[in-house]
Write a protein that holds these residues in place. Structure first.
Motif, PDB file in Angstrom:
ATOM      1  N   TYR A 180       0.827   1.786   4.310  1.00  0.00           N
ATOM      2  CA  TYR A 180       1.987   0.906   4.158  1.00  0.00           C
ATOM      3  C   TYR A 180       3.133   1.426   5.002  1.00  0.00           C
ATOM      4  CZ  TYR A 180       6.001  -1.470   2.045  1.00  0.00           C
ATOM      5  OH  TYR A 180       7.158  -2.194   1.846  1.00  0.00           O
ATOM      6  N   ASP A 181       3.606   0.591   5.915  1.00  0.00           N
ATOM      7  CA  ASP A 181       4.770   0.900   6.738  1.00  0.00           C
ATOM      8  C   ASP A 181       5.987   0.296   6.039  1.00  0.00           C
ATOM      9  OD1 ASP A 181       6.807   1.064   8.590  1.00  0.00           O
ATOM     10  OD2 ASP A 181       5.557   0.505  10.299  1.00  0.00           O
ATOM     11  N   GLU A 182       6.761   1.143   5.354  1.00  0.00           N
ATOM     12  CA  GLU A 182       7.870   0.638   4.558  1.00  0.00           C
ATOM     13  C   GLU A 182       8.962   0.044   5.436  1.00  0.00           C
ATOM     14  OE1 GLU A 182      10.446   1.966   0.629  1.00  0.00           O
ATOM     15  OE2 GLU A 182       9.358   3.489   1.774  1.00  0.00           O
TER      16      GLU A 182
ATOM     17  N   ALA B  27       3.255  -8.231   2.115  1.00  0.00           N
ATOM     18  CA  ALA B  27       2.964  -6.887   1.604  1.00  0.00           C
ATOM     19  C   ALA B  27       3.176  -6.811   0.101  1.00  0.00           C
ATOM     20  CB  ALA B  27       3.843  -5.860   2.315  1.00  0.00           C
ATOM     21  N   GLU B  28       4.193  -7.524  -0.408  1.00  0.00           N
ATOM     22  CA  GLU B  28       4.517  -7.462  -1.835  1.00  0.00           C
ATOM     23  C   GLU B  28       3.407  -8.020  -2.714  1.00  0.00           C
ATOM     24  OE1 GLU B  28       6.336  -8.758   0.502  1.00  0.00           O
ATOM     25  OE2 GLU B  28       8.319  -7.826   0.527  1.00  0.00           O
ATOM     26  N   ASP B  29       2.513  -8.804  -2.137  1.00  0.00           N
ATOM     27  CA  ASP B  29       1.422  -9.395  -2.914  1.00  0.00           C
ATOM     28  C   ASP B  29       0.168  -8.529  -2.912  1.00  0.00           C
ATOM     29  OD1 ASP B  29       2.925 -11.589  -3.641  1.00  0.00           O
ATOM     30  OD2 ASP B  29       2.281 -12.800  -1.937  1.00  0.00           O
TER      31      ASP B  29
ATOM     32  N   ILE C 122      -2.064  -4.998  -3.652  1.00  0.00           N
ATOM     33  CA  ILE C 122      -2.118  -3.939  -4.663  1.00  0.00           C
ATOM     34  C   ILE C 122      -1.601  -2.639  -4.052  1.00  0.00           C
ATOM     35  CG2 ILE C 122      -3.590  -2.715  -6.307  1.00  0.00           C
ATOM     36  CD1 ILE C 122      -5.509  -5.048  -6.240  1.00  0.00           C
ATOM     37  N   THR C 123      -1.822  -2.457  -2.769  1.00  0.00           N
ATOM     38  CA  THR C 123      -1.340  -1.247  -2.097  1.00  0.00           C
ATOM     39  C   THR C 123       0.175  -1.128  -2.203  1.00  0.00           C
ATOM     40  OG1 THR C 123      -3.189  -1.149  -0.545  1.00  0.00           O
ATOM     41  CG2 THR C 123      -1.139  -0.097   0.150  1.00  0.00           C
ATOM     42  N   TRP C 124       0.886  -2.240  -2.052  1.00  0.00           N
ATOM     43  CA  TRP C 124       2.348  -2.217  -2.173  1.00  0.00           C
ATOM     44  C   TRP C 124       2.752  -1.715  -3.559  1.00  0.00           C
ATOM     45  CZ3 TRP C 124       6.259  -4.225  -5.112  1.00  0.00           C
ATOM     46  CH2 TRP C 124       7.541  -4.242  -4.556  1.00  0.00           C
ATOM     47  N   TRP C 125       2.080  -2.203  -4.584  1.00  0.00           N
ATOM     48  CA  TRP C 125       2.388  -1.783  -5.957  1.00  0.00           C
ATOM     49  C   TRP C 125       2.082  -0.303  -6.140  1.00  0.00           C
ATOM     50  CZ3 TRP C 125       0.720   0.527 -10.279  1.00  0.00           C
ATOM     51  CH2 TRP C 125       1.383   0.241 -11.480  1.00  0.00           C
ATOM     52  N   VAL C 126       0.909   0.122  -5.660  1.00  0.00           N
ATOM     53  CA  VAL C 126       0.503   1.527  -5.789  1.00  0.00           C
ATOM     54  C   VAL C 126       1.483   2.443  -5.065  1.00  0.00           C
ATOM     55  CG1 VAL C 126      -1.268   3.189  -5.068  1.00  0.00           C
ATOM     56  CG2 VAL C 126      -1.940   1.059  -6.190  1.00  0.00           C
ATOM     57  N   TYR C 127       1.896   2.032  -3.877  1.00  0.00           N
ATOM     58  CA  TYR C 127       2.827   2.825  -3.074  1.00  0.00           C
ATOM     59  C   TYR C 127       4.138   3.036  -3.819  1.00  0.00           C
ATOM     60  CZ  TYR C 127       5.814   4.041   0.954  1.00  0.00           C
ATOM     61  OH  TYR C 127       6.697   4.658   1.809  1.00  0.00           O
ATOM     62  N   HIS C 128       4.687   1.985  -4.390  1.00  0.00           N
ATOM     63  CA  HIS C 128       6.004   2.063  -5.020  1.00  0.00           C
ATOM     64  C   HIS C 128       5.957   2.668  -6.416  1.00  0.00           C
ATOM     65  CE1 HIS C 128       8.480   0.102  -1.977  1.00  0.00           C
ATOM     66  NE2 HIS C 128       7.469  -0.728  -1.763  1.00  0.00           N
ATOM     67  N   HIS C 129       4.870   2.477  -7.138  1.00  0.00           N
ATOM     68  CA  HIS C 129       4.771   3.007  -8.493  1.00  0.00           C
ATOM     69  C   HIS C 129       4.067   4.358  -8.560  1.00  0.00           C
ATOM     70  CE1 HIS C 129       5.635  -1.254  -9.269  1.00  0.00           C
ATOM     71  NE2 HIS C 129       6.103  -0.866 -10.441  1.00  0.00           N
TER      72      HIS C 129
ATOM     73  N   ARG D 192      -2.826 -13.522  -5.530  1.00  0.00           N
ATOM     74  CA  ARG D 192      -3.154 -13.828  -4.137  1.00  0.00           C
ATOM     75  C   ARG D 192      -4.209 -12.865  -3.591  1.00  0.00           C
ATOM     76  NH1 ARG D 192       1.878 -15.537  -0.443  1.00  0.00           N
ATOM     77  NH2 ARG D 192       0.068 -16.192   0.784  1.00  0.00           N
ATOM     78  N   MET D 193      -4.158 -11.598  -4.037  1.00  0.00           N
ATOM     79  CA  MET D 193      -5.195 -10.653  -3.621  1.00  0.00           C
ATOM     80  C   MET D 193      -6.540 -11.020  -4.229  1.00  0.00           C
ATOM     81  SD  MET D 193      -4.497  -8.420  -1.374  1.00  0.00           S
ATOM     82  CE  MET D 193      -6.059  -7.596  -1.592  1.00  0.00           C
TER      83      MET D 193
END
Length: 229
Positions: A58-60, A86-88, A90-97, A114-115
């Protein structure tokens, strides 16, 4: 579908420990992420049931998900569309949480609708995604997926978290090497195209290197300048 042996509990623990050691050794040997993933998939297939294992970065700054490497056993190449938000993911969620996500059944999963649509295109029924993080930075996620439901338990999640820690170190090293190569290429270009004459000399005042403007100004070719006092 990938088939794995079903050893007893003690044998399974030993096999997983040995696989983790082999993964660690492979990380020290293979610097190229694609080659590393090929070896990683081969080793883990003995102790973990999966149909694909993928690395998502993920490139923030750009808010983009990259899928640089993937190993599959029976599914076609699993790809997230380039315009997918990106917000949709699972990687985005994992990265931030900074927590793993376990999806026992894509049919029952409601957090990432959507995923789940993309998963259905590839027949993915269950998966787990783990944070790829080092002491220095967050990178993305390591994902394991299967074509059948309930492929991963909480016990497997703990084991795969150890694998993700090892992979994160390897990915971070590979990215660091790539960044150094880009920096070196950038400075090489600046050196060569600088409008001023630049010469590098050793302790004995012999020319080690000169740029284009130096050769233009003093009339020496680079070969003629090398080694001169």
């Amino acid at each position: 579908m990938a088939q794995t042996a079903q050893p007893g509990p003690e044998q399974s623990l030993v096999a997983r420990h040995e696989a983790l050691i082999r993964v660690s050794r492979a990380i020290n040997v293979h610097r190229d992420p694609k080659e590393l993933f090929r070896v990683l998939a081969s080793e883990l297939q003995r102790v973990v049931n999966f149909d694909y294992v993928a690395l998502f970065l993920y490139d923030e700054a750009a808010n983009k998900i990259q899928n640089p490497v993937l190993e599959t056993t029976t599914v076609p190449e699993f790809v997230i569309p380039g315009d997918f938000p990106a917000e949709d993911t699972i990687t985005w969620w994992v990265y931030h949480h900074q927590s793993p996500v376990l999806v026992p059944s894509s049919d029952d999963e409601t957090r990432f609708p959507r995923m789940m649509e993309i998963w259905k295109q590839y027949g993915v029924k269950s998966a787990c995604l783990l944070p790829l993080t080092t002491a220095y930075r967050r990178l993305g996620s390591l994902a394991f997926g299967a074509l059948h439901g309930n492929a991963y338990s909480s016990d497997e999640l703990r084991y795969l978290s150890l694998v993700a820690e090892q992979v994160a170190l390897a990915v971070d090293n590979a990215l660091h090497d790539e960044e150094l190569r880009k920096q070196k290429a950038h400075f090489e270009k600046l050196f060569e195209l600088a409008p001023e004459a630049i010469v590098l000399r050793d302790a004995d005042n012999r020319v080690l290197r000169a740029n284009r403007e130096f050769t233009n100004l003093f009339g020496f070719t680079l070969e003629e300048a090398m080694g001169r006092n």
